[in-house]
Design an enzyme around this catalytic site. Structure first.
Site, PDB file in Angstrom:
ATOM      1  N   GLU A 131       0.843  -1.211   0.000  1.00 35.17           N
ATOM      2  CA  GLU A 131       0.000   0.000   0.000  1.00 35.17           C
ATOM      3  C   GLU A 131       0.874   1.255   0.000  1.00 35.17           C
ATOM      4  OE1 GLU A 131      -3.064   0.525  -1.196  1.00 35.17           O
ATOM      5  OE2 GLU A 131      -3.789  -0.919   0.283  1.00 35.17           O
ATOM      6  N   ASP A 138       2.889   2.024  -4.994  1.00 33.06           N
ATOM      7  CA  ASP A 138       2.814   2.033  -6.467  1.00 33.06           C
ATOM      8  C   ASP A 138       3.582   3.219  -7.046  1.00 33.06           C
ATOM      9  OD1 ASP A 138       0.882   3.704  -5.325  1.00 33.06           O
ATOM     10  OD2 ASP A 138      -0.590   3.391  -6.934  1.00 33.06           O
ATOM     11  N   GLY A 194     -17.309   4.660  -5.096  1.00 34.52           N
ATOM     12  CA  GLY A 194     -16.601   5.570  -4.206  1.00 34.52           C
ATOM     13  C   GLY A 194     -16.178   4.948  -2.888  1.00 34.52           C
ATOM     14  N   GLY A 220     -13.557   2.775  -2.755  1.00 39.90           N
ATOM     15  CA  GLY A 220     -12.174   2.327  -2.891  1.00 39.90           C
ATOM     16  C   GLY A 220     -12.057   0.934  -3.481  1.00 39.90           C
ATOM     17  N   LEU A 221     -13.153   0.397  -4.035  1.00 33.29           N
ATOM     18  CA  LEU A 221     -13.071  -0.919  -4.669  1.00 33.29           C
ATOM     19  C   LEU A 221     -13.027  -0.805  -6.193  1.00 33.29           C
ATOM     20  CD1 LEU A 221     -15.502  -2.934  -2.359  1.00 33.29           C
ATOM     21  CD2 LEU A 221     -13.038  -2.600  -2.156  1.00 33.29           C
ATOM     22  N   SER A 222     -12.758   0.411  -6.660  1.00 37.81           N
ATOM     23  CA  SER A 222     -12.513   0.662  -8.085  1.00 37.81           C
ATOM     24  C   SER A 222     -13.699   0.394  -8.993  1.00 37.81           C
ATOM     25  CB  SER A 222     -11.311  -0.148  -8.582  1.00 37.81           C
ATOM     26  OG  SER A 222     -10.166   0.477  -8.151  1.00 37.81           O
ATOM     27  N   GLU A 255      -8.654   7.817 -17.306  1.00 39.43           N
ATOM     28  CA  GLU A 255      -8.998   8.345 -15.980  1.00 39.43           C
ATOM     29  C   GLU A 255      -8.086   9.517 -15.595  1.00 39.43           C
ATOM     30  OE1 GLU A 255     -10.509   5.514 -13.321  1.00 39.43           O
ATOM     31  OE2 GLU A 255     -10.320   6.794 -11.570  1.00 39.43           O
ATOM     32  N   ASP A 307      -5.587  -0.230 -10.316  1.00 41.63           N
ATOM     33  CA  ASP A 307      -7.029  -0.465 -10.407  1.00 41.63           C
ATOM     34  C   ASP A 307      -7.406  -1.116 -11.737  1.00 41.63           C
ATOM     35  OD1 ASP A 307      -6.724   1.029  -8.182  1.00 41.63           O
ATOM     36  OD2 ASP A 307      -8.086   2.653  -8.760  1.00 41.63           O
TER      37      ASP A 307
END
Ligand code: ADP
Ligand code: MG
Length: 414
Positions: free
Chosen positions: A57, A60, A151, A153-155, A189, A201
């Site tokens: 986490e 990236d 919204g 955070g699970l894309s 995006e 994602d």
């Protein structure tokens, strides 16, 4: 005793049936809406999942490794090609419709000149970035809906993008590898919608594999699958808390990482990012960094080391040790990277005290959102219920809990 064991098995079977039923209901619903709206049955159905990150986490953007899985919640599109210039999209979950062409999308407008709604920027952005590569995006009629919560955070956004990328691939007469579709979704995006997300994602939504975690090297974009034992469930717990001002905090942390690299370069001139710094080197040099920069960088260096260990552990089926790495990750995000909050800490603490929990941590950028838990599969339903009760009694908030499994990436169903 025997009865309780049977009950666990029944709970899990029921869970899979209810997930399957939910997806069949979505497909039935978008198919019926398509028929009503366009007067014929859709020719194709695609699905593209959301994702959750198990380990790695805030690494990236430091060229590290991430370990996400596509989940069994997805966006579904029913679609057919059409003979006009413009594509017409019905977003069932928004109860809205939009029409656009390759000519109108650069100005973010619909075929009638009005401005595109926010949700329509995601599919329009995919058309825009595919067109930018010279790939054709034939006009289509589409009806889509999703069970990826928006919204959280699970894309959900990446699942919409990857579903439309596969839809246009189906009609466009071209084929791209999933990673290339992911990169074009990320471009959409970043540059079209204007959201600064990394590649994870879209990658997970495009490249997911049933029952596997995905290990992605964010520097080379090389990736591989890692087995997840059949008898574990991925349980996602949404605190339902969303903090404002997270962009500023996120940017501050990115800046701290860059600052750490700049300062560490004096002793380690070859490094390009924190990925290139070993834990030993960091321990030797950390004293030369300002306190806050040192804390942020320590999280990144140690988290990259944790994700390096993950592959061997899971290949050996050592979920217990892997779960400990998840727990350590949470402590590090809380105390060093300082992106946790009261509600996330409660959710993690309660989870870690429950039977069958291998590991629990906040997932995603932080400051609210979800935790991810690795749980003995037959304990998952009891775990979910007890976690919800424990969290609510301490915070007064009702959480959303999703028992999920690693699933395939974006795919044409028919
Ligand atoms: P997430 O963490 O879920 O990706 P984002 O803020 O990145 O959150 O993306 C959410 C946005 O994506 C929504 O506000 C909407 O514009 C779009 N979106 C996601 N799911 C859907 C859907 N089912 N229908 C229409 N638009 C969607
Ligand atoms: Mg998103």
């Amino acid at each position: 005793m025997k009865r309780a064991v049977y009950q666990d098995e029944i709970n899990i079977v029921n869970l899979h049936i209810s997930c399957y039923n939910r997806h069949m209901q979505i497909i039935d619903h978008i198919t019926a809406t398509f028929q009503e709206t366009f007067g014929s049955a859709p020719e194709h159905i695609v699905r593209a999942p959301g994702r959750v990150n198990l380990l790695g986490e805030h690494v990236d953007y430091n060229d590290g490794f991430v370990l996400p899985a596509a989940i069994d919640r997805a966006t579904y599109i029913a679609f057919s090609p059409r003979n006009t210039a413009h594509s017409t999209l019905v977003a069932v979950d928004m109860n809205q419709q939009a029409s656009f062409t390759s000519q109108t999308i650069p100005s973010k407008t619909q075929a009638d000149g009005s401005t595109l709604a926010e949700w329509a920027l995601y599919p329009a952005g995919v058309m825009w970035s595919l067109n930018g590569e010279g790939l054709s995006t034939p006009a289509l009629n589409a009806v889509f809906a999703s069970d990826v919560p928006r919204g959280s955070g699970l894309s959900s956004s990446a699942s919409v993008e990857m579903a439309f990328a596969v839809a246009w691939q189906t009609l466009g007469g071209w084929t791209l590898p999933p990673m290339k579709r992911a990169l074009l979704g990320q471009k959409a995006e970043n540059q079209y919608v204007g959201v600064n997300c990394g590649i994870m994602d879209q990658f997970a939504s495009a490249c997911g594999v049933d029952n596997k975690l995905l290990l992605l090297d964010c520097r080379s974009l090389e990736w591989k699958t890692i087995p997840l034992p059949e008898d574990v469930s991925i349980v996602i717990a949404d605190t339902t808390v969303r903090r404002k001002l997270t962009t500023g905090e996120y940017n501050k942390r990115r800046f701290a990482c860059e600052e750490a690299v700049r300062l560490l370069k004096q002793d380690l001139p070859a490094i390009k990012s924190l990925r290139d710094v070993s834990v030993d080197e960091f321990n030797r040099l950390a004293g030369e960094l300002p306190d806050e920069v040192s804390k942020r960088a320590r999280h990144v260096v140690e988290e990259i080391e944790r994700s390096n260990q993950a592959e061997a552990l899971l290949e050996a089926g050592n979920v217990v040790h892997f779960g400990e790495l998840m727990n350590q990750c949470h402590v590090s995000l809380r105390d060093l990277y300082e992106v946790s909050c009261f509600e996330l800490d409660v959710m993690v603490r309660v989870a870690q005290s429950l039977k069958g929990c291998y590991g629990a941590r906040l997932t995603g950028a932080g400051f609210g959102g979800c935790t991810v838990n690795l749980v003995v599969r037959k304990e998952a339903t009891t775990f979910a219920q007890t976690l919800a009760e424990g969290y609510e009694s301490e915070t007064g908030l009702k959480p959303e809990i999703y028992i999920t499994r690693a699933s395939n990436g974006a795919e044409l169903l028919r």
